[in-house]
Design a protein around this motif. Structure first.
Motif, PDB file in Angstrom:
ATOM      1  N   GLU A   2      47.433  28.358  51.930  1.00  0.00           N
ATOM      2  CA  GLU A   2      48.159  29.406  52.646  1.00  0.00           C
ATOM      3  C   GLU A   2      47.395  29.787  53.912  1.00  0.00           C
ATOM      4  OE1 GLU A   2      49.768  32.590  49.915  1.00  0.00           O
ATOM      5  OE2 GLU A   2      48.442  31.534  48.570  1.00  0.00           O
ATOM      6  N   LEU A   5      44.106  35.437  55.353  1.00  0.00           N
ATOM      7  CA  LEU A   5      44.437  36.855  55.423  1.00  0.00           C
ATOM      8  C   LEU A   5      44.201  37.297  56.867  1.00  0.00           C
ATOM      9  CD1 LEU A   5      42.589  38.192  52.252  1.00  0.00           C
ATOM     10  CD2 LEU A   5      45.041  37.789  52.500  1.00  0.00           C
ATOM     11  N   SER A 328      39.463  33.730  52.716  1.00  0.00           N
ATOM     12  CA  SER A 328      40.832  34.218  52.485  1.00  0.00           C
ATOM     13  C   SER A 328      41.326  33.828  51.102  1.00  0.00           C
ATOM     14  CB  SER A 328      41.797  33.618  53.509  1.00  0.00           C
ATOM     15  OG  SER A 328      41.573  34.171  54.754  1.00  0.00           O
ATOM     16  N   GLU A 329      41.080  32.572  50.757  1.00  0.00           N
ATOM     17  CA  GLU A 329      41.581  32.088  49.473  1.00  0.00           C
ATOM     18  C   GLU A 329      40.888  32.806  48.310  1.00  0.00           C
ATOM     19  OE1 GLU A 329      42.319  27.839  49.691  1.00  0.00           O
ATOM     20  OE2 GLU A 329      42.007  27.720  47.520  1.00  0.00           O
ATOM     21  N   ARG A 332      42.184  36.406  48.272  1.00  0.00           N
ATOM     22  CA  ARG A 332      43.583  36.463  47.821  1.00  0.00           C
ATOM     23  C   ARG A 332      43.651  36.333  46.302  1.00  0.00           C
ATOM     24  NH1 ARG A 332      45.678  33.045  51.123  1.00  0.00           N
ATOM     25  NH2 ARG A 332      46.635  34.463  52.601  1.00  0.00           N
ATOM     26  N   LEU A 335      42.605  39.606  44.855  1.00  0.00           N
ATOM     27  CA  LEU A 335      43.634  40.637  45.059  1.00  0.00           C
ATOM     28  C   LEU A 335      44.791  40.416  44.080  1.00  0.00           C
ATOM     29  CD1 LEU A 335      43.659  40.718  48.974  1.00  0.00           C
ATOM     30  CD2 LEU A 335      43.088  42.650  47.486  1.00  0.00           C
ATOM     31  N   THR A 336      45.167  39.150  43.919  1.00  0.00           N
ATOM     32  CA  THR A 336      46.289  38.827  43.029  1.00  0.00           C
ATOM     33  C   THR A 336      45.965  39.192  41.583  1.00  0.00           C
ATOM     34  OG1 THR A 336      46.859  37.014  44.505  1.00  0.00           O
ATOM     35  CG2 THR A 336      47.848  36.955  42.318  1.00  0.00           C
ATOM     36  N   ASP A 342      42.804  46.446  48.245  1.00  0.00           N
ATOM     37  CA  ASP A 342      42.897  46.011  49.646  1.00  0.00           C
ATOM     38  C   ASP A 342      41.685  46.517  50.432  1.00  0.00           C
ATOM     39  OD1 ASP A 342      45.262  44.850  49.025  1.00  0.00           O
ATOM     40  OD2 ASP A 342      46.534  46.245  50.156  1.00  0.00           O
TER      41      ASP A 342
END
Ligand SMILES: [Zn+2]
Length: 364
Positions: A2, A5, A328-329, A332, A335-336, A342
């Motif tokens: 993806e 972020l 980012s990965e 993420r 966070l997931t 956040d």
């Protein structure tokens, strides 16, 4: 993968350990020779067929106006057409690095990366310093010459390549001046230009730390000059313990494949910090997985970004890009799963992108 972020993508980086780039044109053999830690590909193979080689074609080609995955020959043709200056400006400019800490102690003509964006601060290579002052006087005067050179230095940190020269299993005791003078005398008599004596390695590290200069250690992954089993950061434990009372930061660089060990050391010793350095671009699309392992134990306030890029602006570019994509990965995922808020992800991004480096090296 993806997209990164947004906050990770837009936060400027401090690259706390890197080198300059080549200013001239490179043919295919010269480019491949600088792409990995191998000086030359095995007959019948190409070093473009590596994780970092694929990353160059995937991520650097579009910066030079080529489609992603352009062939190595098309890439090098376009590189020559634009010229080294323009290539360096595009690739380093797009890396989004605001401060480079540069170890300029490598042989060869390299251009400081800040010529193409950001600003740079100097890191003093300790073995190089010893090699410069050893011939300037007697062996008995060597310890004082090192001390006065350190006093005069404007560098924000020192770097030890003991891993390359003598291994990291160093006696932790601070050597006396008499021991150091004997080692300098042996070295001078040997006729070698290289500082490669464990007494001198220890002396240089102690002297730098006692002056409040953070010391970076090369650890793990490097070229074939290195005995990897002697570059395991666990070997440094007695010395780390001995210098802890000084309260001066020690930075373990690269660390791969010992990045988990380095994370452990950074957890148990308050003065120890870690990064992934050249492993970030070296593992290419696996950067997120390796970064996730590096971050298992390390306190987030003790992990720094570095590229250890040398010679090729591609490595400056990929270091920053793959670090951001990897971070980012990792974030993420956290966070997931609900491991972080956040606000926590934002704080971790700020710390690892530059805040930790700013604190460790007192960069204003
Ligand atoms: Zn380096």
């Amino acid at each position: 993968m993806e997209t990164p972020l947004a906050v990770v993508d837009t936060t400027p980086l401090i690259d706390h350990h890197c080198h300059g780039v080549l200013g001239g044109e490179l043919d295919r053999a010269a480019f491949e020779a600088r792409l990995t830690e191998a000086p030359v590909a095995a007959p019948g193979t190409s070093l473009f067929d590596t994780a970092v080689g694929f990353a160059v074609r995937r991520w650097c080609a579009p910066v030079l106006d080529l489609p992603a995955h352009a062939s190595p020959d098309a890439y090098l043709e376009r590189r020559a057409e634009l010229g080294a200056d323009e290539v360096n400006r595009r690739l380093i400019g797009a890396a989004g690095v605001e401060v480079f800490l540069v170890d300029a102690g490598l042989p060869g003509e390299l251009v400081d990366p800040s010529a193409f964006g950001g600003r740079s601060l100097d890191v003093l290579r300790l073995e190089r310093l010893a090699e410069l002052v050893v011939g300037e006087g007697t062996a008995a005067g060597f310890p004082d010459r090192v001390r006065s050179a350190l006093e005069r230095s404007r560098s924000v940190a020192a770097k030890s390549i003991a891993a390359y020269r003598v291994g990291l299993d160093l006696d932790p005791a601070r050597p006396s001046d008499a021991e150091v003078a004997r080692a300098a005398s042996r070295w001078s008599a040997s006729g070698s230009g290289r500082c490669a004596d464990p007494v001198l390695s220890r002396f240089l590290v102690w002297e730098a730390l006692e002056r409040g200069l953070p010391v970076q250690f090369h650890v793990g992954y490097g070229d074939s000059d290195l005995d990897l089993h002697r570059a395991d950061p666990a070997l440094l434990t007695p010395l780390l313990r001995a210098v802890q009372p000084l309260g001066v930061p020690v930075l373990l660089l690269h660390n791969y494949p010992f990045h988990r060990t380095a994370g452990y050391l950074a957890q148990v010793f308050p003065h120890v910090h870690a990064d992934l350095g050249l492993a970030t671009h070296g593992v290419g699309d696996r950067a997120a997985a390796v970064l996730a392992e590096a971050l298992e134990l390390v306190p987030f306030g003790k992990f720094l970004y570095s590229s250890d890029a040398c010679a090729l602006a591609e490595l400056h570019h990929l270091g920053a890009l793959l670090f951001r994509r990897g971070l980012s990965e990792v974030l993420r995922g956290k966070l997931t799963s609900g491991a972080l808020s956040d606000e926590d992800a934002l704080r971790i991004t700020r710390m690892m992108s530059g805040g930790n480096a700013r604190r460790v090296y007192r960069i204003d």
